[in-house]
Design a protein around this motif. Structure first.
Motif, PDB file in Angstrom:
ATOM      1  N   UNK A 206     -87.196  39.858  52.208  1.00  0.00           N
ATOM      2  CA  UNK A 206     -86.431  40.066  50.979  1.00  0.00           C
ATOM      3  C   UNK A 206     -86.130  41.540  50.718  1.00  0.00           C
ATOM      4  N   UNK A 207     -85.692  42.238  51.771  1.00  0.00           N
ATOM      5  CA  UNK A 207     -85.344  43.654  51.663  1.00  0.00           C
ATOM      6  C   UNK A 207     -83.830  43.788  51.672  1.00  0.00           C
ATOM      7  N   UNK A 208     -83.285  44.389  50.620  1.00  0.00           N
ATOM      8  CA  UNK A 208     -81.845  44.604  50.557  1.00  0.00           C
ATOM      9  C   UNK A 208     -81.443  45.730  51.506  1.00  0.00           C
ATOM     10  N   UNK A 209     -80.170  45.730  51.894  1.00  0.00           N
ATOM     11  CA  UNK A 209     -79.616  46.780  52.759  1.00  0.00           C
ATOM     12  C   UNK A 209     -78.360  47.314  52.073  1.00  0.00           C
ATOM     13  N   UNK A 210     -78.285  48.611  51.909  1.00  0.00           N
ATOM     14  CA  UNK A 210     -77.101  49.222  51.294  1.00  0.00           C
ATOM     15  C   UNK A 210     -76.453  50.131  52.327  1.00  0.00           C
ATOM     16  N   UNK A 211     -75.251  49.750  52.747  1.00  0.00           N
ATOM     17  CA  UNK A 211     -74.515  50.495  53.774  1.00  0.00           C
ATOM     18  C   UNK A 211     -73.451  51.358  53.089  1.00  0.00           C
ATOM     19  N   UNK A 212     -73.432  52.647  53.421  1.00  0.00           N
ATOM     20  CA  UNK A 212     -72.439  53.538  52.829  1.00  0.00           C
ATOM     21  C   UNK A 212     -72.192  54.711  53.768  1.00  0.00           C
ATOM     22  N   UNK A 232     -73.412  46.094  49.844  1.00  0.00           N
ATOM     23  CA  UNK A 232     -74.814  45.727  49.592  1.00  0.00           C
ATOM     24  C   UNK A 232     -75.073  44.370  50.222  1.00  0.00           C
ATOM     25  N   UNK A 233     -76.150  44.299  51.000  1.00  0.00           N
ATOM     26  CA  UNK A 233     -76.539  43.058  51.683  1.00  0.00           C
ATOM     27  C   UNK A 233     -77.876  42.629  51.096  1.00  0.00           C
ATOM     28  N   UNK A 234     -77.905  41.400  50.551  1.00  0.00           N
ATOM     29  CA  UNK A 234     -79.152  40.923  49.920  1.00  0.00           C
ATOM     30  C   UNK A 234     -79.171  39.411  49.872  1.00  0.00           C
TER      31      UNK A 234
END
Length: 234
Positions: A206-212, A232-234
């Motif tokens: 349950x770890x979100x990933x924020x790509x920027x 944002x990937x969640x």
């Protein structure tokens, strides 16, 4: 500005440390990145970092070399990058510890989960070098693994492209940008965000990933304070 996360994992590519040189380490670029990270650290955000080694060596493009040997060489490259980041942090009075999955006691602490958690609790930035310590795993997987072990809320994935697209936006002008995705979308759509082992590990924990994108020097701060940038990937 108020952070929306208490503890984050930042994945820094080796190429980001090379700057325009495309190889090796650009001290000015490293210092700029360190200053951006210090800004969020000064807000009280606990920061863990996994750094890649592509500015020195890429195991997957090593030709006929034994794959395990090539991967270990890549792990050593990440240790050099970790030391460069630590030096930059200390030069701007940001407390930083380096831990490595491969034991090199003369230059860094060997990885120990509880010690790393203690460093974070005491306000130190912790840089993890050496990948997972095992061949056949990428630094994306190392970032996901350490994120799970450090109980972080999100992996900040700073890249050369500003978000996740359905295809390469540099090649295809009609590439579709995604504002939000799920972990399963990465697998099902075969999106080139991170390798599937890392994506699955993030999903299971349950770890979100924020790509920027990393081009804008304020983007790390924007991501940490909840501004809607990238994907944002969640």
């Amino acid at each position: 500005m108020k952070p929306v996360y208490k503890r984050v994992m930042l994945k820094v590519s080796g190429e980001a440390l090379a700057g325009e040189n495309k190889f090796g380490i650009d001290p000015n670029k490293v210092l700029k990145i360190a200053k951006q990270i210090k800004e969020i650290h000064d807000l009280g955000v606990e920061v863990a970092i996994v750094v890649g080694g592509g500015n020195f060596w890429r195991g997957r493009s090593s030709g006929d070399m034994d794959r395990a040997t090539a991967d270990y060489m890549g792990m050593l490259a990440t240790v050099m990058n970790s030391m460069a980041l630590q030096d930059a942090f200390l030069s701007i009075n940001a407390p930083c510890k380096v831990q490595t999955a491969l034991e090199i006691k003369e230059v860094a602490e060997p990885y120990a989960r509880r010690r790393a958690l203690s460093h974070l609790d005491h306000g130190d930035i912790v840089v993890f070098g050496g990948g997972t310590g095992n061949p056949f795993f990428t630094t994306d997987t190392a970032a996901a693994l350490r994120a799970a072990e450090m109980n972080v809320e999100v992996i900040l994935l700073a890249k050369s492209v500003d978000a996740v697209y359905d295809k390469d936006p540099d090649v295809y002008p009609d590439a579709k940008k995604f504002d939000t995705l799920t972990h399963m979308d990465i697998v099902e759509k075969e999106l080139k965000v991170m390798d599937l082992t890392a994506a699955t590990l993030c999903k299971d924990n349950n770890i979100a990933i924020h790509v920027f994108g990393l081009d804008d020097e304020s983007n790390i701060m924007k991501a940490v304070t909840g501004e809607k940038i990238g994907t944002i990937i969640k």
